[in-house]
Design a protein around this motif. Sequence first.
Motif, PDB file in Angstrom:
ATOM      1  N   ASP A  16      -4.327  -1.174  -6.201  1.00 31.55           N
ATOM      2  CA  ASP A  16      -5.042  -1.233  -4.916  1.00 31.55           C
ATOM      3  C   ASP A  16      -6.288  -2.118  -5.041  1.00 31.55           C
ATOM      4  N   GLU A  35       0.945   4.116  -2.847  1.00 31.45           N
ATOM      5  CA  GLU A  35       0.694   5.522  -2.523  1.00 31.45           C
ATOM      6  C   GLU A  35       1.783   6.409  -3.119  1.00 31.45           C
ATOM      7  N   ALA A  36       3.033   5.891  -3.055  1.00 27.38           N
ATOM      8  CA  ALA A  36       4.168   6.703  -3.499  1.00 27.38           C
ATOM      9  C   ALA A  36       4.254   6.775  -5.027  1.00 27.38           C
ATOM     10  N   MET A  38       0.844  -1.198   0.000  1.00 30.19           N
ATOM     11  CA  MET A  38       0.000   0.000   0.000  1.00 30.19           C
ATOM     12  C   MET A  38       0.878   1.247   0.000  1.00 30.19           C
ATOM     13  N   GLN A  39       1.951   1.186   0.792  1.00 34.81           N
ATOM     14  CA  GLN A  39       2.848   2.369   0.842  1.00 34.81           C
ATOM     15  C   GLN A  39       3.497   2.617  -0.511  1.00 34.81           C
ATOM     16  N   GLN A  40       3.919   1.528  -1.158  1.00 41.51           N
ATOM     17  CA  GLN A  40       4.528   1.675  -2.492  1.00 41.51           C
ATOM     18  C   GLN A  40       3.519   2.259  -3.486  1.00 41.51           C
ATOM     19  N   ASP A  46      -0.187  -7.932   6.154  1.00 40.96           N
ATOM     20  CA  ASP A  46       1.232  -8.288   6.276  1.00 40.96           C
ATOM     21  C   ASP A  46       1.543  -9.624   5.591  1.00 40.96           C
ATOM     22  N   LYS A  59       0.216   4.565  -9.624  1.00 37.43           N
ATOM     23  CA  LYS A  59      -0.696   3.750  -8.789  1.00 37.43           C
ATOM     24  C   LYS A  59      -0.693   2.276  -9.233  1.00 37.43           C
TER      25      LYS A  59
END
Length: 476
Positions: A27, A5-6, A1-3, A41, A10
Amino acid sequence: MQQLEAASTKIVVVVDAAGHVIRTLTDGDLRRGLLQGATMDAPVDDLAAPPAPPVTALVGSSDQDISDLFARTQVNSIVLVDEAGQPVGIEEAAHVHDRILLSPPHLGDAEAGFVEKSFADNWIAPAGPNIDAFEVALAQEGGRTHALALSSGTAGLHLALRVLEIQPQDRIYVSDLTFVASLQPILYEHAQPVLIDSEPDTWNMSPQALASRLEKDAKLGQLPAAIVVVHLYGQSAKLDEICALAQTYDIPVIEDAAESLGAQYRGRPSGAHGLLSVYSFNGNKIITTSGGGALVSDDTGLIDKARKLSTQGRDAAEHYQHSEVAYNYRMSNVLAGIGRGQLAVLGDRVARRREIYEIYKAGFQSLQGVSFQADAPGSVGSRWLTVLRFDPDQVDVHPYQIMRHLGRLGIETRPAWKPMSMQPLCAGYEFEPHSPTEPVSGKLFMQSLCLPSGSAMSRSSQDRIINAICDIISGA
Ligand SMILES: Cc1ncc(COP(=O)(O)O)c(C=O)c1O
């Protein structure tokens, strides 16, 4: 998710230990995974595999190839990989469809009607009413008494040389900075091209280089059989000087006006000045027939001869009799229908291309070290393409860096033509520089970039291009 977002795309590309692409992840994939019981996780491997492996393409593939791949696969994104198969970027379908192209076709309202009529009347042939009407309208537009519609501009140049009875080993002077099509027909006839450098204002054939080469060749008794002068990117060459020199030495001038239909020189159309002139209606030109060209002249005999050569050289006999090598070079009646519609909007298209040039000029006014081709005195160019020149002493980004940067932003630009004197095809042919200390065409090639100039381009697209170039040059 962090990747995710960055990433501006997308989309995340998942790779194996060797760095090869396994899959892409959005996503949506994560959401579906969570609904199926995966936890945040858990390893990515636990997620359901996508229905098909990711579509990849080699980085540096042409816009056309990428566009074709999107059309074939119907995916939303393509992973760009290097030669080792490792991902280096992502191409998105939305981006590709939003692409600003260099000079795409711009149809008017009448083309389809003329084409439909040719279907309705079953005139699906290299003869017919569209061709006749197109030739009449084109001759008028070109300020000529005759026009011969052909399958390409290259065919027009070839026929121009044939009707002038160019012989093997004849010398033909030709503008050095041009598209290779200006030169190829010289080679078809096994003649010897002599490459004449550009002059720095209009970037067209240098009258100074021409004068010097004519003087030398006159002394050696090897004057050329013709001069092929190109009007580069729609800007007229300095015809007063060039035609005066040609007249002094009694050498016919062929105007390669493939790029300059609609331009004016001394109040007359581009292509109205040489003994013979050629236009192109290739898909990227100011008007198009999808592919096509024309030979124009005021000389009835030459056009009659070219007409015969364009239809297999059939002699005037009831049976099929042929006395010379000839070609199948005629335009189809269907495509001439497109041409009729396009000719009706030529004036608008030229006005719009000139406006685009003016907007670029104003947009880059504050940039140091950028310049454009000048109009020759007494001429109004068509600005088929606006070409920007970067002075390497003042702009420290190379044009190709700019081209690649713009490419990543979905903006197509192209290098200027690579001069004939720098082409492997022309190794060994003579080149006459503008001055012994100042060859020009090579510099123009290395310092310039053709900008999107299509007459249907919106103002917001053009602003996008101007801002992107200003940003990269100013280091923003
Ligand atoms: C300067 C020049 N000459 C000749 C041609 C040949 O025209 P065509 O592509 O119609 O054969 C072109 C364009 O393609 C051109 O740009």
